[in-house]
Design a protein around this motif. Structure first.
Motif, PDB file in Angstrom:
ATOM      1  N   UNK A 116       0.802  -1.228   0.000  1.00 61.35           N
ATOM      2  CA  UNK A 116       0.000   0.000   0.000  1.00 61.35           C
ATOM      3  C   UNK A 116       0.838   1.284   0.000  1.00 61.35           C
ATOM      4  N   UNK A 117       2.102   1.172   0.394  1.00 59.43           N
ATOM      5  CA  UNK A 117       2.904   2.393   0.586  1.00 59.43           C
ATOM      6  C   UNK A 117       4.066   2.541  -0.389  1.00 59.43           C
ATOM      7  N   UNK A 118       4.378   1.488  -1.160  1.00 57.00           N
ATOM      8  CA  UNK A 118       5.539   1.584  -2.043  1.00 57.00           C
ATOM      9  C   UNK A 118       5.283   0.854  -3.356  1.00 57.00           C
ATOM     10  N   UNK A 119       5.248   1.579  -4.473  1.00 64.30           N
ATOM     11  CA  UNK A 119       4.953   0.946  -5.764  1.00 64.30           C
ATOM     12  C   UNK A 119       6.003  -0.065  -6.224  1.00 64.30           C
ATOM     13  N   UNK A 120       7.253   0.101  -5.802  1.00 64.76           N
ATOM     14  CA  UNK A 120       8.285  -0.867  -6.208  1.00 64.76           C
ATOM     15  C   UNK A 120       8.077  -2.216  -5.521  1.00 64.76           C
ATOM     16  N   UNK A 121       7.706  -2.189  -4.247  1.00 62.37           N
ATOM     17  CA  UNK A 121       7.371  -3.435  -3.554  1.00 62.37           C
ATOM     18  C   UNK A 121       6.117  -4.048  -4.172  1.00 62.37           C
ATOM     19  N   UNK A 122       5.130  -3.203  -4.480  1.00 58.73           N
ATOM     20  CA  UNK A 122       3.895  -3.697  -5.082  1.00 58.73           C
ATOM     21  C   UNK A 122       4.179  -4.404  -6.405  1.00 58.73           C
ATOM     22  N   UNK A 123       4.986  -3.786  -7.252  1.00 58.46           N
ATOM     23  CA  UNK A 123       5.327  -4.381  -8.554  1.00 58.46           C
ATOM     24  C   UNK A 123       6.074  -5.703  -8.372  1.00 58.46           C
ATOM     25  N   UNK A 124       7.021  -5.732  -7.443  1.00 55.49           N
ATOM     26  CA  UNK A 124       7.795  -6.947  -7.200  1.00 55.49           C
ATOM     27  C   UNK A 124       6.886  -8.084  -6.734  1.00 55.49           C
TER      28      UNK A 124
END
Length: 196
Positions: A116-124
């Motif tokens: 919810x807070x970081x798009x790079x973690x979300x994409x990974x």
């Protein structure tokens, strides 16, 4: 030959995983990690430009390889995917230690905390879950060709259902601190798969 730098990097990632798993990513500082390792900040910054780069490396190099080894790879090129899935989950459950009952699924924990807070973690994590889902979907599709899975089964939905159930189970086990939930889930899943 493994270099001293490579060994140090791996040690940092292993310790970072341990701290993040027990305290959460956002509650873990670089200082927390290094304090227990007798490693300098200079050594840390030689390998990682910041905490986020290290966190993403923890997911790629520590969290994902275990998920891949336990849950994805065994489903590749299997004969009977329904039977194999039950065996894969039973093996995964048998490899879990009590610490995993306490802290839950490392993948799920980081998904809940970081996507919810970081798009790079979300994409990974989207890439990781897509790999898992596609592997299951392909296994069920091959199972249709061999007569183990009904033609009417939507392989993609079934794959998604398996992942949602597994990750929900890991959260439930963490809340109730009870291994019985795992084996009850497995028994019900086996019955459910008979209809597919």
């Amino acid at each position: 030959m493994i270099t001293k730098a490579a060994i140090t990097r791996k040690r940092i990632l292993d310790k970072a995983f341990q701290k993040i798993y027990q305290k959460g990513y956002q509650s873990t500082s670089i200082d927390h990690i290094l304090k227990e390792m007798n490693v300098t900040k200079g050594a840390f910054y030689y390998h990682f430009k910041n905490k986020k780069e290290m966190g993403l490396a923890v997911v790629k190099e520590v969290v994902y390889p275990r998920l891949f080894r336990l849950l994805i790879e065994p489903m590749e090129n299997c004969e009977n995917p329904k039977e194999r899935l039950v065996d894969v989950l039973e093996t995964a459950f048998s490899e879990m230690m009590d610490i995993e009952l306490t802290y839950g699924c490392p993948t799920n924990n980081l998904i809940v905390e970081m996507t919810p807070v970081d798009p790079d973690f979300q994409k990974l994590f989207r890439n990781i879950l897509d790999k898992w889902k596609l592997t299951l979907r392909d296994a069920f599709e091959k199972g249709k060709e061999k007569g183990y899975v009904k033609d009417s089964t939507n392989s993609e939905y079934l794959a998604q259902y398996i992942i949602v159930g597994y990750e929900g189970l890991r959260g439930l086990g963490k809340v109730y601190q009870n291994w019985n939930y795992y084996y009850q889930y497995l028994a019900e899943l086996e019955e459910y798969l008979k209809a597919k």
